[in-house]
Design an enzyme around this catalytic site. Structure first.
Site, PDB file in Angstrom:
ATOM      1  N   HIS A 179       0.848  -1.209   0.000  1.00 26.13           N
ATOM      2  CA  HIS A 179       0.000   0.000   0.000  1.00 26.13           C
ATOM      3  C   HIS A 179       0.879   1.253   0.000  1.00 26.13           C
ATOM      4  O   HIS A 179       0.626   2.215  -0.730  1.00 26.13           O
ATOM      5  CB  HIS A 179      -0.858   0.068   1.269  1.00 26.13           C
ATOM      6  CG  HIS A 179      -1.878  -1.019   1.424  1.00 26.13           C
ATOM      7  ND1 HIS A 179      -1.966  -1.806   2.553  1.00 26.13           N
ATOM      8  CD2 HIS A 179      -2.864  -1.443   0.603  1.00 26.13           C
ATOM      9  CE1 HIS A 179      -2.975  -2.644   2.424  1.00 26.13           C
ATOM     10  NE2 HIS A 179      -3.531  -2.463   1.253  1.00 26.13           N
ATOM     11  N   LYS A 221     -18.172  -7.436   6.433  1.00 20.05           N
ATOM     12  CA  LYS A 221     -16.783  -7.908   6.387  1.00 20.05           C
ATOM     13  C   LYS A 221     -16.181  -7.805   7.785  1.00 20.05           C
ATOM     14  O   LYS A 221     -16.182  -6.726   8.389  1.00 20.05           O
ATOM     15  CB  LYS A 221     -15.998  -7.040   5.393  1.00 20.05           C
ATOM     16  CG  LYS A 221     -14.704  -7.666   4.923  1.00 20.05           C
ATOM     17  CD  LYS A 221     -14.184  -6.918   3.697  1.00 20.05           C
ATOM     18  CE  LYS A 221     -12.723  -7.201   3.426  1.00 20.05           C
ATOM     19  NZ  LYS A 221     -12.212  -6.460   2.288  1.00 20.05           N
ATOM     20  N   ARG A 223      -1.617  -6.189  -8.309  1.00 19.61           N
ATOM     21  CA  ARG A 223      -0.543  -7.140  -7.963  1.00 19.61           C
ATOM     22  C   ARG A 223      -0.465  -8.299  -8.925  1.00 19.61           C
ATOM     23  O   ARG A 223       0.605  -8.743  -9.298  1.00 19.61           O
ATOM     24  CB  ARG A 223      -0.795  -7.706  -6.550  1.00 19.61           C
ATOM     25  CG  ARG A 223      -0.688  -6.683  -5.475  1.00 19.61           C
ATOM     26  CD  ARG A 223      -1.342  -7.158  -4.195  1.00 19.61           C
ATOM     27  NE  ARG A 223      -2.791  -7.123  -4.334  1.00 19.61           N
ATOM     28  CZ  ARG A 223      -3.640  -7.201  -3.323  1.00 19.61           C
ATOM     29  NH1 ARG A 223      -3.189  -7.377  -2.103  1.00 19.61           N
ATOM     30  NH2 ARG A 223      -4.928  -7.143  -3.521  1.00 19.61           N
ATOM     31  N   SER A 276      -2.510  -8.033   2.775  1.00 19.61           N
ATOM     32  CA  SER A 276      -2.904  -7.936   4.184  1.00 19.61           C
ATOM     33  C   SER A 276      -3.355  -9.287   4.740  1.00 19.61           C
ATOM     34  O   SER A 276      -3.171  -9.570   5.927  1.00 19.61           O
ATOM     35  CB  SER A 276      -4.031  -6.920   4.348  1.00 19.61           C
ATOM     36  OG  SER A 276      -3.602  -5.641   3.954  1.00 19.61           O
TER      37      SER A 276
END
Ligand code: ADP
Length: 154
Positions: free
Chosen positions: A18, A42, A91, A129
């Site tokens: 990030h 979430k 990514r 993460s």
């Protein structure tokens, strides 16, 4: 007109990936709003306050960076903040397929907002993460994956 970008995500927790995306995007914009999405469905690992504090610590010397939280659609939050860019990192090819659908649909809903993608440097493209959280849950040392100075103890 000020070039304002929103960098949305969970940042649970912030990683060097990030940080890399945000620092490289800084010269492109007048302001970047890191927007932590609040999603009731979430389950987050770190509290919203904790995630916000870490982001603040990492970017405290960057006057162009602001940190906010939001609920609802990212494009609605952009409009509220007068932001005309959404910043995302790419990514993997899986990221690409996922991001492509969101960006193209956002474009249909809000033509004035452009999504801008930045590729991480290769050595950071494997960081995410979820892996950082797994390392922490299992008692490992996740410090190589998070920005300098972040103390991941809960
Ligand atoms: P989300 O929950 O929306 O996936 P994240 O907090 O995981 O949000 O990520 C926010 C943004 O940061 C996404 O665009 C994601 O692709 C990007 N990102 C996360 N890790 C990396 C990395 N290692 N390299 C480049 N971009 C990354």
């Amino acid at each position: 007109m000020k070039r304002i970008a929103v960098f949305p995500g969970s940042f649970d927790p912030i990683t060097k990936g990030h940080e890399n995306i945000l620092r490289r995007a800084l010269p492109l914009f007048d302001e970047i709003i890191i927007a932590i999405g609040k999603n009731d469905s979430k389950q987050n690992y770190f509290s919203l306050e904790q995630r916000k504090t870490w982001l603040g610590q990492v970017f405290d010397k960057e006057p162009k960076v602001k940190i906010e939280t939001y609920t609802g659609l990212t494009i609605d939050f952009c409009k509220k903040m007068n932001a005309t860019y959404i910043l995302r990192g790419l990514r993997t090819s899986a990221d690409f397929e996922f991001e492509k659908a969101i960006a193209q649909n956002n474009k249909i809903m809000a033509d004035e907002i452009e999504t801008v993608f930045i590729l991480p440097v290769p050595e950071l493209s494997a960081i995410n993460s979820t892996i950082v959280r797994d390392i922490i849950r299992n008692g490992g040392d996740a410090s190589p994956f998070v920005p300098h100075g972040i103390d991941l103890k809960k």
